[in-house]
Design a protein around this motif. Structure first.
Motif, PDB file in Angstrom:
ATOM      1  N   UNK A  34      -0.086   9.181   0.921  1.00 57.54           N
ATOM      2  CA  UNK A  34       1.264   8.897   1.129  1.00 57.54           C
ATOM      3  C   UNK A  34       1.899   9.449   0.114  1.00 57.54           C
ATOM      4  N   UNK A  35       2.941  10.399   0.540  1.00 59.99           N
ATOM      5  CA  UNK A  35       4.019  11.105  -0.316  1.00 59.99           C
ATOM      6  C   UNK A  35       5.487  10.612   0.040  1.00 59.99           C
ATOM      7  N   UNK A  36       6.231  10.515  -0.938  1.00 62.66           N
ATOM      8  CA  UNK A  36       7.471  10.081  -1.015  1.00 62.66           C
ATOM      9  C   UNK A  36       8.537  11.029  -0.406  1.00 62.66           C
ATOM     10  N   UNK A  37       7.647  12.526  -0.257  1.00 61.53           N
ATOM     11  CA  UNK A  37       8.513  13.472   0.476  1.00 61.53           C
ATOM     12  C   UNK A  37       8.393  13.292   1.902  1.00 61.53           C
ATOM     13  N   UNK A  38       7.410  12.473   2.343  1.00 63.51           N
ATOM     14  CA  UNK A  38       7.450  12.190   3.988  1.00 63.51           C
ATOM     15  C   UNK A  38       7.182  10.913   4.228  1.00 63.51           C
ATOM     16  N   UNK A  39       7.297   9.888   3.432  1.00 62.59           N
ATOM     17  CA  UNK A  39       6.882   8.546   3.812  1.00 62.59           C
ATOM     18  C   UNK A  39       7.853   7.731   2.790  1.00 62.59           C
ATOM     19  N   UNK A  40       8.182   6.425   3.475  1.00 66.28           N
ATOM     20  CA  UNK A  40       9.054   5.667   2.753  1.00 66.28           C
ATOM     21  C   UNK A  40       8.023   4.811   2.178  1.00 66.28           C
ATOM     22  N   UNK A  41       7.775   4.807   0.789  1.00 69.46           N
ATOM     23  CA  UNK A  41       6.807   4.316   0.088  1.00 69.46           C
ATOM     24  C   UNK A  41       7.029   2.432  -0.079  1.00 69.46           C
TER      25      UNK A  41
END
Length: 411
Positions: free
Chosen positions: A199-206
């Protein structure tokens, strides 16, 4: 939601670079500080439960000298520490780390003073308290008659991690993480497929659930449900996100990695059943890390050697599309991996990853700060080497014992 899935053999797609850029000499950085400023700086945090206070100490000492960080990635307790770092303003990060570690070491069973008894006994008392009563702000035992059914009990874990969600919501600013001021990545395992997911904040809303998923180690902790899938602790597949960072970084920029591990592959021959269990846990969670670091470094270094060989071809051959694409895929700026590993104390047994006593947490924190300060006494790990690319690994945490491996050499 988009997440990145990785197997050991997978690589991120790479954009081709112009041949002129490949052939151009690399700029020489004049000083260690300028070298660090020119690199992508990544903090990579391994899983290890209560041992994670060591990582907090490392960050405290690092922050004294280098306050900027581009990327933090973690698994399990490393994901929690990563969230506390990325989810707070720089001036508040160490305080939030301290608040979390003070909280999880605040139960009566964790607060016995060092003079109250022999140290291994005190540690085992603290660990037993955690098993029986849980840890404040982290997890609490499920009290249900279903446990009498043993393995047939219709439940997925022995503990409830709702307290951790409340703690994360209080100590972590998830809006800050999702503003992407710092890149943030945590690993978890999809229960259904068995694949590791980042889970990466570049692609996912954490959200708090992503952090909890990364640390949901079964059967103690329950899987975490996110967008139709269920996830367990990323350490089941890979206890460190190093490969993800190496796969996903921008290869046209130098990468400086501080990898903080909590289990050491090196150890002595055990003499008791307790030491056997502790040694087994060390090997289980650390040997792949050491092996993977060496394998990844060897792979990247081989790519650099092949790229250098291809660049010696005549210009008309280097302009061939297939050759140009291969050169672009192989070539990267230098990668430096600084490796810190917690060295356990003789009185720590197999319970060390769930032994949260205040005296032990403080010891782990101080050990991390000490090792980081020793490492910072070696500014050579910030200086570019003569190599145009490749991976250099450093283990500088022991006084007067510096282990440095350059591409193609070992020191």
């Amino acid at each position: 939601m988009t997440v990145s899935r990785r197997t050991r053999a997978s690589r991120a797609p790479l954009a081709p670079r112009p041949l002129e850029d490949l052939a151009a000499p690399r700029p020489v950085v004049a000083s260690p500080d300028e070298a660090a400023a020119a690199a992508t700086k990544a903090l990579v945090l391994q899983g290890g439960g209560a041992l994670g206070a060591y990582q907090a100490g490392v960050y405290e000492a690092l922050f004294e000298r280098h306050k900027d960080m581009d990327w933090v990635a973690g698994v399990s307790i490393g994901a929690i520490n990563a969230a506390l770092i990325a989810g707070n303003a720089p001036e508040h990060r160490v305080a939030r780390l301290r608040e979390f570690w003070n909280l999880v070491s605040s139960a009566p069973g964790q607060m016995l003073p060092g003079w109250a008894g022999e140290r291994s006994w005190l540690n085992q008392w603290s660990a037993g308290s955690a098993v029986a009563l849980g840890i404040p702000g982290f997890f609490e035992p499920r009290v249900t008659p279903a446990l009498m059914m043993g393995a047939a009990a219709p439940m997925l874990s022995y503990y409830d991690t709702s307290p951790l969600k409340a703690t994360l919501e209080r100590l972590v600013d998830f809006d800050r993480i999702n503003r992407r001021e710092m890149r943030f990545s945590v690993g978890a395992v999809n229960v259904r497929t068995g694949n590791i997911v980042y889970f990466d904040n570049g692609t996912t809303t954490i959200r708090p659930e992503h952090i909890m998923a990364s640390g949901a180690l079964p059967p103690g902790f329950p899987p975490v449900h996110i967008d139709g899938e269920d996830y367990w602790d990323g350490g089941i597949v890979s206890n460190t996100p190093l490969q993800y960072v190496l796969d996903e970084h921008v290869r046209s920029r130098r990468l400086l990695v501080l990898q903080v591990d909590l289990f050491s592959a090196r150890g002595t021959m055990p003499r008791t059943l307790g030491e056997v269990a502790a040694r087994q846990k060390d090997i289980q969670y650390s040997s792949r890390t050491r092996m993977n670091t060496d394998a990844l470094a060897a792979n990247v270094n081989l790519q650099q050697a092949l790229a250098a060989l291809l660049e010696r071809l005549p210009a008309h051959l280097r302009r061939e599309p297939d050759v140009a694409a291969l050169c672009a895929h192989l070539r990267s700026e230098p990668i430096d991996i600084v490796h810190l590993i917690y060295r356990h104390k003789p009185y720590e047994l197999d319970s060390k990853d769930y032994e949260f006593s205040r005296i032990t947490v403080d010891e782990h924190w101080e050990s991390g700060a000490r090792d980081m300060r020793i490492t910072l006494q070696h500014p050579e790990w910030l200086r570019p080497t003569a190599q145009a690319g490749g991976v250099t690994t450093y283990d500088l945490s022991e006084p007067d014992v510096a282990r440095v491996r350059h591409p193609g050499t070992a020191v």
